[in-house]
Design an enzyme around this catalytic site. Structure first.
Site, PDB file in Angstrom:
ATOM      1  N   LEU A  36      -9.038   2.100  53.129  1.00 32.50           N
ATOM      2  CA  LEU A  36      -9.754   3.374  53.006  1.00 32.50           C
ATOM      3  C   LEU A  36     -10.891   3.270  51.995  1.00 32.50           C
ATOM      4  CD1 LEU A  36      -6.843   5.979  52.648  1.00 32.50           C
ATOM      5  CD2 LEU A  36      -8.015   5.263  54.703  1.00 32.50           C
ATOM      6  N   SER A  37     -10.868   2.220  51.177  1.00 29.70           N
ATOM      7  CA  SER A  37     -11.797   2.157  50.049  1.00 29.70           C
ATOM      8  C   SER A  37     -13.269   2.117  50.474  1.00 29.70           C
ATOM      9  CB  SER A  37     -11.453   0.965  49.155  1.00 29.70           C
ATOM     10  OG  SER A  37     -10.174   1.175  48.603  1.00 29.70           O
ATOM     11  N   LYS A  86      -3.375  -9.045  43.634  1.00 28.92           N
ATOM     12  CA  LYS A  86      -3.492  -8.305  42.370  1.00 28.92           C
ATOM     13  C   LYS A  86      -2.925  -9.057  41.160  1.00 28.92           C
ATOM     14  CE  LYS A  86      -3.112  -3.672  42.715  1.00 28.92           C
ATOM     15  NZ  LYS A  86      -2.660  -2.329  43.156  1.00 28.92           N
ATOM     16  N   ASN A 107      -6.548  -4.436  39.496  1.00 34.43           N
ATOM     17  CA  ASN A 107      -7.063  -3.861  40.749  1.00 34.43           C
ATOM     18  C   ASN A 107      -8.577  -3.692  40.721  1.00 34.43           C
ATOM     19  OD1 ASN A 107      -7.582  -1.541  39.232  1.00 34.43           O
ATOM     20  ND2 ASN A 107      -6.848  -0.162  40.808  1.00 34.43           N
ATOM     21  N   ASP A 122      -4.981   1.710  38.206  1.00 36.05           N
ATOM     22  CA  ASP A 122      -3.870   2.355  38.928  1.00 36.05           C
ATOM     23  C   ASP A 122      -3.145   3.387  38.050  1.00 36.05           C
ATOM     24  OD1 ASP A 122      -4.170   1.168  41.404  1.00 36.05           O
ATOM     25  OD2 ASP A 122      -2.846  -0.515  40.955  1.00 36.05           O
ATOM     26  N   GLY A 148       8.707  -1.608  41.726  1.00 36.57           N
ATOM     27  CA  GLY A 148       7.755  -2.622  42.179  1.00 36.57           C
ATOM     28  C   GLY A 148       6.434  -2.529  41.419  1.00 36.57           C
ATOM     29  N   ASN A 169      16.212   2.275  40.859  1.00 39.81           N
ATOM     30  CA  ASN A 169      15.755   1.354  41.905  1.00 39.81           C
ATOM     31  C   ASN A 169      16.922   0.815  42.708  1.00 39.81           C
ATOM     32  OD1 ASN A 169      13.514   0.005  43.149  1.00 39.81           O
ATOM     33  ND2 ASN A 169      14.292  -1.915  42.281  1.00 39.81           N
ATOM     34  N   ARG A 174      15.914  -5.023  38.870  1.00 41.98           N
ATOM     35  CA  ARG A 174      14.458  -4.850  38.732  1.00 41.98           C
ATOM     36  C   ARG A 174      14.134  -3.619  37.883  1.00 41.98           C
ATOM     37  NH1 ARG A 174      10.935  -5.093  44.028  1.00 41.98           N
ATOM     38  NH2 ARG A 174       9.280  -5.842  42.657  1.00 41.98           N
ATOM     39  N   TYR A 239       0.758   7.713  50.930  1.00 39.46           N
ATOM     40  CA  TYR A 239      -0.259   8.638  51.451  1.00 39.46           C
ATOM     41  C   TYR A 239      -0.459   8.483  52.956  1.00 39.46           C
ATOM     42  CZ  TYR A 239      -2.923   4.402  50.609  1.00 39.46           C
ATOM     43  OH  TYR A 239      -3.319   3.101  50.567  1.00 39.46           O
ATOM     44  N   GLY A 260       0.021  10.540  47.612  1.00 41.37           N
ATOM     45  CA  GLY A 260      -0.645   9.408  46.975  1.00 41.37           C
ATOM     46  C   GLY A 260      -2.140   9.296  47.209  1.00 41.37           C
TER      47      GLY A 260
HETATM   48  P1  NAP Z   1       6.414  -3.106  45.987  1.00 46.21           P
HETATM   49  O1  NAP Z   1       5.944  -3.772  44.749  1.00 46.21           O
HETATM   50  O2  NAP Z   1       6.717  -3.932  47.180  1.00 46.21           O
HETATM   51  O3  NAP Z   1       7.717  -2.237  45.612  1.00 46.21           O
HETATM   52  C1  NAP Z   1       8.434  -1.565  46.625  1.00 46.21           C
HETATM   53  C2  NAP Z   1       9.519  -0.704  45.999  1.00 46.21           C
HETATM   54  O4  NAP Z   1      10.112   0.067  47.057  1.00 46.21           O
HETATM   55  C3  NAP Z   1      10.655  -1.488  45.330  1.00 46.21           C
HETATM   56  O5  NAP Z   1      11.112  -0.789  44.214  1.00 46.21           O
HETATM   57  C4  NAP Z   1      11.715  -1.523  46.440  1.00 46.21           C
HETATM   58  O6  NAP Z   1      13.021  -1.646  45.938  1.00 46.21           O
HETATM   59  C5  NAP Z   1      11.541  -0.126  47.019  1.00 46.21           C
HETATM   60  N1  NAP Z   1      12.044  -0.044  48.378  1.00 46.21           N
HETATM   61  C6  NAP Z   1      11.538  -0.612  49.496  1.00 46.21           C
HETATM   62  N2  NAP Z   1      12.276  -0.275  50.572  1.00 46.21           N
HETATM   63  C7  NAP Z   1      13.282   0.523  50.112  1.00 46.21           C
HETATM   64  C8  NAP Z   1      14.362   1.195  50.733  1.00 46.21           C
HETATM   65  N3  NAP Z   1      14.561   1.117  52.051  1.00 46.21           N
HETATM   66  N4  NAP Z   1      15.172   1.954  49.973  1.00 46.21           N
HETATM   67  C9  NAP Z   1      14.979   2.059  48.632  1.00 46.21           C
HETATM   68  N5  NAP Z   1      13.970   1.433  47.981  1.00 46.21           N
HETATM   69  C10 NAP Z   1      13.134   0.678  48.714  1.00 46.21           C
HETATM   70  O7  NAP Z   1       5.362  -2.021  46.505  1.00 46.21           O
HETATM   71  P2  NAP Z   1       4.264  -1.184  45.668  1.00 46.21           P
HETATM   72  O8  NAP Z   1       3.000  -1.940  45.639  1.00 46.21           O
HETATM   73  O9  NAP Z   1       4.865  -0.724  44.388  1.00 46.21           O
HETATM   74  O10 NAP Z   1       4.007   0.053  46.658  1.00 46.21           O
HETATM   75  C11 NAP Z   1       5.031   1.007  46.915  1.00 46.21           C
HETATM   76  C12 NAP Z   1       4.460   2.216  47.649  1.00 46.21           C
HETATM   77  O11 NAP Z   1       3.466   2.858  46.870  1.00 46.21           O
HETATM   78  C13 NAP Z   1       3.783   1.888  48.985  1.00 46.21           C
HETATM   79  O12 NAP Z   1       4.079   2.912  49.889  1.00 46.21           O
HETATM   80  C14 NAP Z   1       2.322   1.918  48.665  1.00 46.21           C
HETATM   81  O13 NAP Z   1       1.506   2.271  49.777  1.00 46.21           O
HETATM   82  C15 NAP Z   1       2.269   3.013  47.615  1.00 46.21           C
HETATM   83  N6  NAP Z   1       1.142   2.852  46.695  1.00 46.21           N
HETATM   84  C16 NAP Z   1       0.258   3.869  46.609  1.00 46.21           C
HETATM   85  C17 NAP Z   1      -0.804   3.769  45.742  1.00 46.21           C
HETATM   86  C18 NAP Z   1      -1.776   4.896  45.670  1.00 46.21           C
HETATM   87  O14 NAP Z   1      -2.876   4.721  45.144  1.00 46.21           O
HETATM   88  N7  NAP Z   1      -1.411   6.061  46.131  1.00 46.21           N
HETATM   89  C19 NAP Z   1      -0.976   2.633  44.939  1.00 46.21           C
HETATM   90  C20 NAP Z   1      -0.040   1.609  45.051  1.00 46.21           C
HETATM   91  C21 NAP Z   1       1.027   1.725  45.935  1.00 46.21           C
HETATM   92  P3  NAP Z   1      13.675  -3.114  45.681  1.00 46.21           P
HETATM   93  O15 NAP Z   1      13.199  -3.553  44.333  1.00 46.21           O
HETATM   94  O16 NAP Z   1      15.130  -2.876  45.743  1.00 46.21           O
HETATM   95  O17 NAP Z   1      13.176  -4.010  46.803  1.00 46.21           O
END
Ligand code: NAP
Length: 301
Positions: A36-37, A86, A107, A122, A148, A169, A174, A239, A260
């Site tokens: 989207l950027s 990143k 980022n 972020d 994460g 979590n 983690r 989002y 988001g």
């Molecule tokens: P990430 O580093 O891969 O972390 C994913 C997290 O989700 C981990 O804590 C993981 O838990 C948890 N998770 C995944 N599947 C799960 C499930 N079925 N049940 C419970 N927990 C689960 O990803 P991230 O980069 O942090 O991104 C996470 C989300 O934030 C994404 O949807 C992304 O699009 C969004 N995001 C939005 C923005 C924004 O600007 N709005 C910025 C960054 C990210 P485990 O540790 O147990 O695997």
């Protein structure tokens, strides 16, 4: 079909004049085609009528180092960095600021006369967007779901404004790791009903940083809906879709919810200001990002 969509997006996203003097900004990632950027930043460039263009660059992990060398040789003014680069990009930069170093990811990259500085917008983008929606949140009691990359940014940013933090979590270890690096009295709990019920009763703000509820698994919700109480603030970092099940359940129960897209817009606006020295119109950026969801529902950061 895919090509026609691409062309339509190109027309929407690139209505800027490119001259010999035009400065180049962009985003590197893999994949990058649904970002989207470009739409968001080019909309701001158009609105401000400044001599910049923002371009998506597809960079495979094995090409990251040469891509960063290219930033120097092509005199690209600045970049956003997204998944999966990143963390690894840091080793190729001249300088990484303290905030990015603490969360372990960059980022935004700023080219200062050939010297590349990495930072992260972020966390600050999250705080700014939350405050734009709700007013000051300093000192609040926050329950963060997930541990994460985005949870790290959110946790450090909230700790920086004096919030009391609890991280829940699925993989408990983690959560423990995250709270140990944040310090400031942060605590880890398990992502189960009993613990969540206890913590949510004490919280002012719940932040979902998990990918639960994200397209295409839009039925997911990261906590039992009946635990959400009226008046609590709920921030869903997801989002896509703009209205997740969490947002809908939160609003149904009288909570105040934000998705988001606002964080995406504010982190982008902060990067834009670092590159150009100009504060961009966030409403223009948000409209441009939202418009992507009108056209198709598979957009990403
Ligand atoms: P990430 O580093 O891969 O972390 C994913 C997290 O989700 C981990 O804590 C993981 O838990 C948890 N998770 C995944 N599947 C799960 C499930 N079925 N049940 C419970 N927990 C689960 O990803 P991230 O980069 O942090 O991104 C996470 C989300 O934030 C994404 O949807 C992304 O699009 C969004 N995001 C939005 C923005 C924004 O600007 N709005 C910025 C960054 C990210 P485990 O540790 O147990 O695997």
């Amino acid at each position: 079909m895919e090509q026609r969509r691409g062309l339509r997006r190109l027309k929407q996203g690139y209505q800027v004049n490119v001259l010999g003097t035009t400065r180049v900004l962009g985003v590197i990632g893999h994949p990058i085609s649904h970002s989207l950027s470009p739409a968001m930043h080019n909309a701001a460039i158009r609105a401000l009528n400044i001599d910049y263009i923002y371009v998506p660059f597809h960079v495979l992990p094995e090409n990251l180092e040469s891509a960063i060398e290219g930033v120097r040789s092509l005199e690209i003014a600045g970049l956003n960095v997204t998944i999966p680069h990143k963390e690894r990009v840091m080793r190729f930069l001249d300088e990484v600021d303290d905030g990015a170093r603490a969360i372990g990811s960059v980022n935004t990259l700023v080219n200062q006369a050939g010297r590349l500085r990495g930072c992260s917008t972020d966390g600050p983008g999250f705080i700014k967007s939350a405050e734009a929606a709700w007013g000051k949140i300093d000192g609040c009691r926050a329950l963060i779901l997930g541990a994460g990359g985005s949870a790290r940014a959110v946790a450090f940013a909230l700790a920086g404004i004096g919030c009391r933090i609890v991280v829940a979590n699925r993989t408990f270890e983690r959560a423990v790791e995250l709270v140990e690096s944040v310090g400031a009295g942060a605590r880890a709990v398990r992502l189960d009903r009993q613990e969540l019920a206890r913590e949510i009763a004490e919280a002012d703000l719940v932040v979902n940083t998990t990918s639960v509820g994200m397209h295409p698994n839009t039925d997911g919700i990261p906590l039992p809906a009946d635990l959400i109480r009226p008046g609590i603030l709920v921030y869903d970092l997801v989002y896509n879709p703009p209205r997740t099940r969490l947002i809908e359940e939160a609003e149904r129960r009288g909570a105040r919810a934000v998705n988001g897209l606002k964080m995406l817009v504010y982190q982008g606006a902060l990067s834009f200001e670092m590159w150009t020295g100009i504060r961009p119109p966030v409403d223009v950026m948000e409209n441009a990002a939202s418009a992507c969801f009108g056209a198709e529902r598979t957009c990403e950061a």
